[in-house]
Write an enzyme that holds these catalytic residues in place. Structure first.
Site, PDB file in Angstrom:
ATOM      1  N   LYS A   1      82.138  25.794  73.162  1.00 43.95           N
ATOM      2  CA  LYS A   1      81.043  25.188  73.931  1.00 43.95           C
ATOM      3  C   LYS A   1      80.904  23.702  73.609  1.00 43.95           C
ATOM      4  CE  LYS A   1      77.843  27.967  72.312  1.00 43.95           C
ATOM      5  NZ  LYS A   1      78.651  28.741  71.343  1.00 43.95           N
TER       6      LYS A   1
ATOM      7  N   ARG B   1      69.393  31.384  73.154  1.00 38.62           N
ATOM      8  CA  ARG B   1      70.216  32.297  72.355  1.00 38.62           C
ATOM      9  C   ARG B   1      69.683  33.726  72.449  1.00 38.62           C
ATOM     10  NH1 ARG B   1      73.477  28.616  69.269  1.00 38.62           N
ATOM     11  NH2 ARG B   1      74.280  29.582  67.413  1.00 38.62           N
TER      12      ARG B   1
ATOM     13  N   ARG C   1      87.998  25.877  61.694  1.00 38.35           N
ATOM     14  CA  ARG C   1      87.285  24.689  62.201  1.00 38.35           C
ATOM     15  C   ARG C   1      86.880  23.740  61.073  1.00 38.35           C
ATOM     16  NH1 ARG C   1      82.472  25.500  66.409  1.00 38.35           N
ATOM     17  NH2 ARG C   1      81.409  26.580  64.734  1.00 38.35           N
TER      18      ARG C   1
ATOM     19  N   ARG D   1      81.925  23.624  57.737  1.00 44.20           N
ATOM     20  CA  ARG D   1      80.536  24.091  57.824  1.00 44.20           C
ATOM     21  C   ARG D   1      80.337  25.338  56.963  1.00 44.20           C
ATOM     22  NH1 ARG D   1      79.025  24.250  64.167  1.00 44.20           N
ATOM     23  NH2 ARG D   1      77.892  26.074  63.435  1.00 44.20           N
TER      24      ARG D   1
ATOM     25  N   ARG E   1      77.432  36.180  62.103  1.00 48.25           N
ATOM     26  CA  ARG E   1      77.142  35.290  63.253  1.00 48.25           C
ATOM     27  C   ARG E   1      77.603  35.938  64.557  1.00 48.25           C
ATOM     28  NH1 ARG E   1      79.784  29.727  62.478  1.00 48.25           N
ATOM     29  NH2 ARG E   1      78.595  29.064  64.280  1.00 48.25           N
TER      30      ARG E   1
HETATM   31  P1  AMP Z   1      75.643  26.511  66.492  1.00 48.52           P
HETATM   32  O1  AMP Z   1      76.177  25.200  66.063  1.00 48.52           O
HETATM   33  O2  AMP Z   1      75.176  26.527  67.925  1.00 48.52           O
HETATM   34  O3  AMP Z   1      76.560  27.670  66.175  1.00 48.52           O
HETATM   35  O4  AMP Z   1      74.308  26.759  65.635  1.00 48.52           O
HETATM   36  C1  AMP Z   1      74.336  26.805  64.218  1.00 48.52           C
HETATM   37  C2  AMP Z   1      73.138  27.569  63.696  1.00 48.52           C
HETATM   38  O5  AMP Z   1      71.926  26.904  64.113  1.00 48.52           O
HETATM   39  C3  AMP Z   1      72.989  28.989  64.249  1.00 48.52           C
HETATM   40  O6  AMP Z   1      73.773  29.932  63.532  1.00 48.52           O
HETATM   41  C4  AMP Z   1      71.493  29.213  64.060  1.00 48.52           C
HETATM   42  O7  AMP Z   1      71.166  29.460  62.710  1.00 48.52           O
HETATM   43  C5  AMP Z   1      70.918  27.852  64.438  1.00 48.52           C
HETATM   44  N1  AMP Z   1      70.650  27.764  65.897  1.00 48.52           N
HETATM   45  C6  AMP Z   1      71.272  26.981  66.814  1.00 48.52           C
HETATM   46  N2  AMP Z   1      70.772  27.161  68.045  1.00 48.52           N
HETATM   47  C7  AMP Z   1      69.794  28.095  67.898  1.00 48.52           C
HETATM   48  C8  AMP Z   1      68.909  28.725  68.812  1.00 48.52           C
HETATM   49  N3  AMP Z   1      68.916  28.448  70.119  1.00 48.52           N
HETATM   50  N4  AMP Z   1      68.035  29.649  68.304  1.00 48.52           N
HETATM   51  C9  AMP Z   1      68.005  29.943  66.991  1.00 48.52           C
HETATM   52  N5  AMP Z   1      68.825  29.399  66.076  1.00 48.52           N
HETATM   53  C10 AMP Z   1      69.715  28.477  66.522  1.00 48.52           C
END
Ligand code: AMP
Length: 222
Positions: free
Chosen positions: A13, A88, A127, A162, A173
């Site tokens: 994404k 989400r 990654r 990360r 996840r």
């Molecule tokens: P991402 O980079 O989108 O994978 O997000 C990394 C982490 O941020 C996720 O595993 C969640 O802990 C938190 N996070 C990101 N977007 C959301 C969301 N819309 N709702 C809740 N937690 C989020």
């Protein structure tokens, strides 16, 4: 352009959102990036969210809604946005509708980026990002040195892995995605907003599929 990219962690994404930003001049709005910035800056919100993020769980809906509301009110989002990582779950999708109605910017489409779980695992464990410029590499598929060179960081940039891309956190996840985020597919499909894209393949090939899917969604709304 007012779209949401939905897909499991590692579906690409963020990578594709950056290409869409270049082509369409609207900002990528990534709640993950905004939360990571808050953690880096040591804000109260970042400090509160850190443990949840490190465990691969979702930060609470109210916190993330506050972040998204504030971000979408910025002037650069006045002509649209590419949402990446938000919503989400269905409660966030309901809340997003309210925010978008308030600012008069309803969604034009939701694109599901579909990738099978084995490939997701490899994408996530491999990654890395350049500590200086943030460019994303993958030690298996596109290691540093892969053109175009990382300017100004050179061919051997310092890389960041990360915490939530470590093997032990990836399973949880992906499970969180299946349980909480995957129901959005039906949610948006019922509303006639969903388009699905096969997100396995070269970045440029996936991008071409994505642009075609966005076009389909937008012309259906028109
Ligand atoms: P991402 O980079 O989108 O994978 O997000 C990394 C982490 O941020 C996720 O595993 C969640 O802990 C938190 N996070 C990101 N977007 C959301 C969301 N819309 N709702 C809740 N937690 C989020």
């Amino acid at each position: 352009m007012r779209i949401v990219l939905v897909g499991a962690p590692g579906a690409g994404k963020g990578t594709q959102a950056k290409k869409l930003v270049e082509a369409h001049g609207v900002p990528q709005v990534s709640t993950g990036d905004l939360l990571r910035a808050a953690v880096r800056d040591g804000t109260p919100l970042g400090l509160a969210a850190k443990a949840t993020m490190d465990a691969g769980k979702l930060v609470d809906d109210a916190t993330v809604l506050g972040i998204i509301r504030e971000r979408l009110a910025q002037p650069d989002a006045a002509n649209g946005f590419i949402l990446d990582g938000y919503p989400r779950n269905t409660a966030q999708a309901d809340a997003l509708d309210v925010v978008l109605a308030e600012i008069g910017q309803p969604l034009e489409g939701v694109i599901l980026m579909d990738v099978d779980r084995d490939l997701l695992f490899k994408r996530l464990t491999g990654r890395r990002s350049c500590k200086q410029c943030g460019r994303i590499f993958n030690i298996y598929f596109s290691p540093p040195g892969t053109p175009p060179a990382c300017v100004p960081c050179g061919d051997a940039p310092e890389l960041e892995h990360r915490k939530d891309d470590q093997e032990a956190v990836i399973g949880p996840r992906l499970d969180t995605y299946e349980k909480q985020t995957a129901p959005l597919v039906e949610y948006y499909s019922k509303r006639g907003l969903l388009e699905k894209v096969d997100a396995d393949g070269e970045i440029d090939d996936v991008y071409a599929r994505l642009e075609a899917a966005i076009e389909r969604a937008r012309s259906r709304k028109a």
